[in-house]
Enzyme design. Sequence first.
Site, PDB file in Angstrom:
ATOM      1  N   LEU A 186     -14.903 -30.237  -8.418  1.00 21.33           N
ATOM      2  CA  LEU A 186     -15.875 -31.029  -9.176  1.00 21.33           C
ATOM      3  C   LEU A 186     -17.140 -30.238  -9.475  1.00 21.33           C
ATOM      4  O   LEU A 186     -17.822 -30.493 -10.461  1.00 21.33           O
ATOM      5  CB  LEU A 186     -16.249 -32.293  -8.389  1.00 21.33           C
ATOM      6  CG  LEU A 186     -15.153 -33.358  -8.257  1.00 21.33           C
ATOM      7  CD1 LEU A 186     -15.578 -34.428  -7.266  1.00 21.33           C
ATOM      8  CD2 LEU A 186     -14.859 -33.973  -9.619  1.00 21.33           C
ATOM      9  N   GLY A 187     -17.458 -29.295  -8.600  1.00 18.59           N
ATOM     10  CA  GLY A 187     -18.666 -28.500  -8.837  1.00 18.59           C
ATOM     11  C   GLY A 187     -18.961 -27.575  -7.675  1.00 18.59           C
ATOM     12  O   GLY A 187     -18.327 -27.659  -6.619  1.00 18.59           O
ATOM     13  N   GLY A 193     -22.288 -25.834  -5.427  1.00 16.79           N
ATOM     14  CA  GLY A 193     -23.714 -25.848  -5.145  1.00 16.79           C
ATOM     15  C   GLY A 193     -24.046 -24.680  -4.255  1.00 16.79           C
ATOM     16  O   GLY A 193     -23.206 -23.815  -4.020  1.00 16.79           O
ATOM     17  N   GLY A 244     -24.038 -22.776  -1.248  1.00 14.26           N
ATOM     18  CA  GLY A 244     -23.354 -22.774   0.044  1.00 14.26           C
ATOM     19  C   GLY A 244     -22.089 -23.594   0.111  1.00 14.26           C
ATOM     20  O   GLY A 244     -21.491 -23.728   1.182  1.00 14.26           O
ATOM     21  N   GLY A 245     -21.659 -24.167  -0.995  1.00 12.38           N
ATOM     22  CA  GLY A 245     -20.443 -24.971  -0.880  1.00 12.38           C
ATOM     23  C   GLY A 245     -19.823 -25.377  -2.206  1.00 12.38           C
ATOM     24  O   GLY A 245     -20.347 -25.089  -3.277  1.00 12.38           O
ATOM     25  N   THR A 246     -18.693 -26.043  -2.063  1.00  8.76           N
ATOM     26  CA  THR A 246     -17.926 -26.489  -3.230  1.00  8.76           C
ATOM     27  C   THR A 246     -17.600 -27.964  -3.043  1.00  8.76           C
ATOM     28  O   THR A 246     -17.391 -28.418  -1.910  1.00  8.76           O
ATOM     29  CB  THR A 246     -16.617 -25.673  -3.317  1.00  8.76           C
ATOM     30  OG1 THR A 246     -16.948 -24.286  -3.367  1.00  8.76           O
ATOM     31  CG2 THR A 246     -15.819 -26.026  -4.554  1.00  8.76           C
ATOM     32  N   VAL A 247     -17.566 -28.692  -4.146  1.00  8.98           N
ATOM     33  CA  VAL A 247     -17.208 -30.108  -4.096  1.00  8.98           C
ATOM     34  C   VAL A 247     -15.855 -30.289  -4.791  1.00  8.98           C
ATOM     35  O   VAL A 247     -15.671 -29.843  -5.924  1.00  8.98           O
ATOM     36  CB  VAL A 247     -18.289 -30.985  -4.770  1.00  8.98           C
ATOM     37  CG1 VAL A 247     -17.927 -32.459  -4.640  1.00  8.98           C
ATOM     38  CG2 VAL A 247     -19.661 -30.726  -4.159  1.00  8.98           C
ATOM     39  N   ASP A 304     -35.331 -33.091  -2.889  1.00  8.53           N
ATOM     40  CA  ASP A 304     -34.660 -32.301  -3.922  1.00  8.53           C
ATOM     41  C   ASP A 304     -34.125 -33.196  -5.043  1.00  8.53           C
ATOM     42  O   ASP A 304     -32.989 -33.047  -5.498  1.00  8.53           O
ATOM     43  CB  ASP A 304     -33.510 -31.508  -3.278  1.00  8.53           C
ATOM     44  CG  ASP A 304     -33.120 -30.273  -4.092  1.00  8.53           C
ATOM     45  OD1 ASP A 304     -33.891 -29.878  -4.999  1.00  8.53           O
ATOM     46  OD2 ASP A 304     -32.048 -29.703  -3.830  1.00  8.53           O
TER      47      ASP A 304
HETATM   48  N1  LIG Z   1     -19.811 -37.398  -4.860  1.00  3.04           N
HETATM   49  C1  LIG Z   1     -19.570 -36.653  -5.950  1.00  3.04           C
HETATM   50  N2  LIG Z   1     -18.765 -37.116  -6.935  1.00  3.04           N
HETATM   51  C2  LIG Z   1     -18.537 -36.379  -8.051  1.00  3.04           C
HETATM   52  N3  LIG Z   1     -19.068 -35.155  -8.273  1.00  3.04           N
HETATM   53  C3  LIG Z   1     -19.865 -34.633  -7.326  1.00  3.04           C
HETATM   54  C4  LIG Z   1     -20.162 -35.342  -6.114  1.00  3.04           C
HETATM   55  N4  LIG Z   1     -21.000 -34.582  -5.370  1.00  3.04           N
HETATM   56  C5  LIG Z   1     -21.218 -33.462  -6.077  1.00  3.04           C
HETATM   57  N5  LIG Z   1     -20.539 -33.479  -7.244  1.00  3.04           N
HETATM   58  C6  LIG Z   1     -20.521 -32.425  -8.273  1.00  3.04           C
HETATM   59  O1  LIG Z   1     -20.558 -31.184  -7.626  1.00  3.04           O
HETATM   60  C7  LIG Z   1     -21.721 -30.441  -8.044  1.00  3.04           C
HETATM   61  C8  LIG Z   1     -22.219 -29.626  -6.879  1.00  3.04           C
HETATM   62  O2  LIG Z   1     -22.810 -30.492  -5.943  1.00  3.04           O
HETATM   63  P1  LIG Z   1     -23.679 -29.964  -4.736  1.00  3.04           P
HETATM   64  O3  LIG Z   1     -24.315 -31.155  -4.087  1.00  3.04           O
HETATM   65  O4  LIG Z   1     -22.846 -29.098  -3.860  1.00  3.04           O
HETATM   66  O5  LIG Z   1     -24.719 -28.969  -5.367  1.00  3.04           O
HETATM   67  P2  LIG Z   1     -25.880 -29.143  -6.459  1.00  3.04           P
HETATM   68  O6  LIG Z   1     -26.717 -30.334  -6.119  1.00  3.04           O
HETATM   69  O7  LIG Z   1     -25.309 -29.139  -7.851  1.00  3.04           O
HETATM   70  O8  LIG Z   1     -26.677 -27.792  -6.271  1.00  3.04           O
HETATM   71  P3  LIG Z   1     -27.584 -27.362  -5.067  1.00  3.04           P
HETATM   72  O9  LIG Z   1     -26.684 -27.017  -3.949  1.00  3.04           O
HETATM   73  O10 LIG Z   1     -28.312 -26.197  -5.632  1.00  3.04           O
HETATM   74  O11 LIG Z   1     -28.484 -28.516  -4.760  1.00  3.04           O
HETATM   75  C9  LIG Z   1     -22.705 -31.485  -8.558  1.00  3.04           C
HETATM   76  O12 LIG Z   1     -23.604 -30.954  -9.490  1.00  3.04           O
HETATM   77  C10 LIG Z   1     -21.764 -32.521  -9.178  1.00  3.04           C
HETATM   78  O13 LIG Z   1     -21.414 -32.123 -10.480  1.00  3.04           O
END
Ligand SMILES: Nc1ncnc2c1ncn2[C@@H]1O[C@H](COP(=O)(O)OP(=O)(O)OP(=O)(O)O)[C@@H](O)[C@H]1O
Length: 342
Positions: free
Chosen positions: A58-59, A61, A63-66, A177
């Site tokens: 899904l994305g 960030g 340090g990690g992957t969703v 944040d």
């Molecule tokens: N619960 C969720 N449902 C659907 N998509 C999600 C969910 N959580 C995160 N994502 C997707 O994954 C991406 C990465 O999320 P993550 O929280 O790891 O980092 P981020 O907020 O984008 O970046 P950072 O780590 O710099 O704050 C998000 O931008 C979103 O598109």
Amino acid sequence: MTLVRKRRHQQALRLSLPPPPPPSSTDDFHSPPPQPVTPPTSPDIIENLSDLSKLAVLGHGNGGTVYKVHHQRSSSIYALKVLRFNNQNNNAAAPMMREAEILKRVDSQFIVKCHAVFHTISGGGELCFVMEHMEGGSLYEALRAHERLSEDVISRVAQCVLKGLQYLHGTKIVHGDIKPSNLLINAKGEIKIADFGVSWIVGSGNVECCMGTCAYMSPERVDPERWDGDDNADGFAGDVWSVGVVVLECLVGHYPLIRMGEKPDWAALIWGICFGERLEIPESASPEFRSFVRRCLEKDWRKRGSVEELLQHPFVNNRSFTTSFASATSNNHGLLDFAFHA
Ligand SMILES: Nc1ncnc2c1ncn2[C@@H]1O[C@H](COP(=O)(O)OP(=O)(O)OP(=O)(O)O)[C@@H](O)[C@H]1O
């Protein structure tokens, strides 16, 4: 000017993590049964990480992957956020443990729900957060696709985020944040706050090295010496500032504290946040919008609007919408759908 990268009012929380399971496999999903760190707070009980199968990314960030995952027992879809850390390095793990601890505390319709957290030893150490799947992605993606939102929709976005902050601040949690990529949209078009990676609990008192996204940080966080942010600001006002930046960005269609065409370097960013006096608000913006943004983007955090005040502001309260929030969301035409089709 001192750029603050340290969190000064927070304490590293001790998370009652079980000891890590013995090493035996490198496979994320088939390593020895990881222990759930937090009990699920919803009827959706997820007991084993191995019950989840990855469907898509899904994305990414810091340090990690969703991942989008399927829970076999309930046939439900979740989002699985996997944060990797070095098990030997407690400093690296501390913010993730704190995120797990905070997620354990929160339960609100305006916050993305966390159903379970697992601690695994895969790849040197991982925390896996089983989250509510937000089918509409993030506000960041919505803005990239549609550039600008209407005031009606921005008002509802602001209302949802403020209600989420009202809940968080009521439990002494500063999000720290708030930004478009941390505001997620579900299939009903509801906006919820996600990502507690840099959040902290007010009054917990420890010094912790941590940082949010500078572009959305308030003057007192970026330059605490000038804005008396060191000893007195509690962080709640900083969340309100971030709401103001997001709201203005939704209307103008780009990051609003740097002029269009200006080189978006560090100096321009700091100048825009701490010293820039002129807000780029389109001529067509309503007086309510202008007033709301000005209350959020008041540089002196003591004079800035509070969450409670802003929830009563005419921009979000008693606004005469052309379509009610209920009708906009009742038939799966959520608030963003409403925006794009209005
Ligand atoms: N619960 C969720 N449902 C659907 N998509 C999600 C969910 N959580 C995160 N994502 C997707 O994954 C991406 C990465 O999320 P993550 O929280 O790891 O980092 P981020 O907020 O984008 O970046 P950072 O780590 O710099 O704050 C998000 O931008 C979103 O598109």
